[in-house]
Scaffold this active site. Structure first.
Site, PDB file in Angstrom:
ATOM      1  N   ASP A   1      28.344  58.766  52.586  1.00  0.00           N
ATOM      2  CA  ASP A   1      28.974  60.075  52.359  1.00  0.00           C
ATOM      3  C   ASP A   1      30.330  60.138  53.053  1.00  0.00           C
ATOM      4  O   ASP A   1      30.436  59.843  54.252  1.00  0.00           O
ATOM      5  CB  ASP A   1      28.093  61.200  52.926  1.00  0.00           C
TER       6      ASP A   1
ATOM      7  N   GLY B   1      17.223  78.587  50.228  1.00  0.00           N
ATOM      8  CA  GLY B   1      18.284  78.558  51.242  1.00  0.00           C
ATOM      9  C   GLY B   1      17.880  79.362  52.469  1.00  0.00           C
ATOM     10  O   GLY B   1      16.770  79.205  52.984  1.00  0.00           O
TER      11      GLY B   1
ATOM     12  N   ASP C   1      17.248  67.830  51.201  1.00  0.00           N
ATOM     13  CA  ASP C   1      16.580  66.522  51.346  1.00  0.00           C
ATOM     14  C   ASP C   1      15.686  66.503  52.587  1.00  0.00           C
ATOM     15  O   ASP C   1      14.603  65.921  52.575  1.00  0.00           O
ATOM     16  CB  ASP C   1      17.623  65.398  51.460  1.00  0.00           C
TER      17      ASP C   1
ATOM     18  N   GLY D   1      26.842  66.663  58.723  1.00  0.00           N
ATOM     19  CA  GLY D   1      26.457  65.403  58.080  1.00  0.00           C
ATOM     20  C   GLY D   1      25.029  65.458  57.580  1.00  0.00           C
ATOM     21  O   GLY D   1      24.228  66.278  58.040  1.00  0.00           O
TER      22      GLY D   1
ATOM     23  N   SER E   1      21.961  64.854  60.756  1.00  0.00           N
ATOM     24  CA  SER E   1      21.450  66.214  61.003  1.00  0.00           C
ATOM     25  C   SER E   1      19.924  66.283  60.957  1.00  0.00           C
ATOM     26  O   SER E   1      19.339  67.330  61.206  1.00  0.00           O
ATOM     27  CB  SER E   1      22.023  67.177  59.961  1.00  0.00           C
TER      28      SER E   1
HETATM   29  O1  RIB Z   1      21.716  66.064  49.026  1.00  0.00           O
HETATM   30  C1  RIB Z   1      22.834  65.587  49.731  1.00  0.00           C
HETATM   31  C2  RIB Z   1      23.172  64.221  49.260  1.00  0.00           C
HETATM   32  O2  RIB Z   1      23.574  64.295  47.910  1.00  0.00           O
HETATM   33  C3  RIB Z   1      24.333  63.587  49.983  1.00  0.00           C
HETATM   34  O3  RIB Z   1      23.937  62.859  51.114  1.00  0.00           O
HETATM   35  C4  RIB Z   1      25.030  62.782  48.914  1.00  0.00           C
HETATM   36  O4  RIB Z   1      25.039  61.419  49.139  1.00  0.00           O
HETATM   37  C5  RIB Z   1      24.311  63.137  47.606  1.00  0.00           C
HETATM   38  O5  RIB Z   1      23.401  62.177  47.227  1.00  0.00           O
END
Ligand code: RIB
Length: 301
Positions: A12, A215, A246, A284, A288
């Site tokens: 990223d 959220g 994620d 990040g 994070s």
């Molecule tokens: O969900 C966030 C992610 O989406 C980032 O880390 C980026 O790489 C994309 O895949």
């Protein structure tokens, strides 16, 4: 709990901006940093930090970014099962504005080569308690992984992100679907702004359990023919929302128990909500992601 994640790994490149540029506009960035990312990679790190024995099936290029991602995965305690392919490792350009909101463009690169799962990869899926997939990987691979998991009684968690690529009818082969409101509306074929109760009822009609992340409002969890439950979030100061979804998915998978009944779904959603509340307070995606102790401490506070 053992978790296998199949998915993307990206480097990223994060630009801090006052506001996300409009079409045709140029803005100056306050700073640039690079972090490990990719939805699959973030979810695998989150599952490992939350205490699950985690394997990550991915495709990396043959470049410095791949070496850095592999080292970071090892440091996170993940067993990385990565193919090295002749393509650049995936990258993402991310703008983060002053409110911590983001805009992301992904160049799939090596991730597009995660196709034709091998016997060894299919065996990893069959051996795990839970398999997690998202949609930054080619759809035929996602479909094959889901079918292999179903055949082996491995619980299938699908994070249908980014939205757009998943056929709604395949939801009948998914155990637990995790989506944000935008993704939920897209998948259900409903207009943006449709309420979470209606979306829940359309999506659970396919037979899967569903978690809709909201959220800062928390999450909404439904399925098992029971009334959906709203799980509130924690009041926190948001620095960067990148990867928070994620973190939710990885932490959820790690804390799910084998029964995956309504009680387990609610408990996993509460744990995941706390994990993502911690993640948004840090910059990040990869860096994070909180540890099990940090999540438990927030839950106990
Ligand atoms: O969900 C966030 C992610 O989406 C980032 O880390 C980026 O790489 C994309 O895949």
């Amino acid at each position: 709990m053992s978790v296998v994640v199949i998915g993307s790994a990206n480097l990223d490149l994060v630009y801090e901006v006052e506001r996300i540029p409009a079409p045709g506009e140029t803005v100056l960035s306050r700073g640039l940093a690079s972090f490990p990312g990719g939805k699959g990679n973030n979810q695998a790190i989150a599952a490992a930090r939350a205490g699950a024995e985690t394997r990550f099936i991915a495709a990396l290029g043959d470049d410095a970014a791949a070496d850095a991602l592999a080292e970071q995965a090892r440091d996170a305690g993940i067993t990385l099962l990565a193919r090295r392919v002749e393509a650049p490792t995936g990258t993402a350009v991310i703008f983060v504005d002053r409110k911590g909101e983001n805009s992301i463009v992904v160049n799939s690169g090596a991730n597009a080569h995660l196709v034709d799962l091998t016997e060894a990869e299919l065996a990893e899926i069959a051996a795990a308690d839970v398999m997690v997939v998202q949609l930054e990987t080619p759809l035929p691979t996602v479909t094959a992984a889901i079918r292999a998991a179903r055949a082996a009684d491995t619980t299938v968690v699908l994070n249908a992100a980014p939205s757009g690529a998943f056929p709604e009818e395949l939801l009948s082969e998914v155990d637990i679907l995790i989506v944000n409101e935008h993704e939920a509306a897209e998948l259900a074929g409903e207009p943006a702004g449709t309420g979470e109760r209606s979306l829940m009822s359309v999506l659970t009609s396919h037979g899967c359990d569903v978690v809709i992340t909201l959220g800062s409002e928390g999450a909404f969890v439904g399925g098992h023919g029971t009334e959906p439950v709203k799980i509130p979030s924690f009041p926190v100061e948001v620095k960067d929302t990148t990867g928070a979804g994620d973190v939710f998915v990885g932490a959820f998978a790690a804390s799910l128990d084998r029964t995956a009944d309504q009680r387990s779904l609610v408990a996993a959603t509460e744990f995941a909500t706390a994990a993502s509340a911690l993640a948004v307070q840090r910059k990040g995606a990869g860096p994070s992601i909180p540890t099990l102790d940090e999540v438990r401490k927030l839950q106990a506070s």
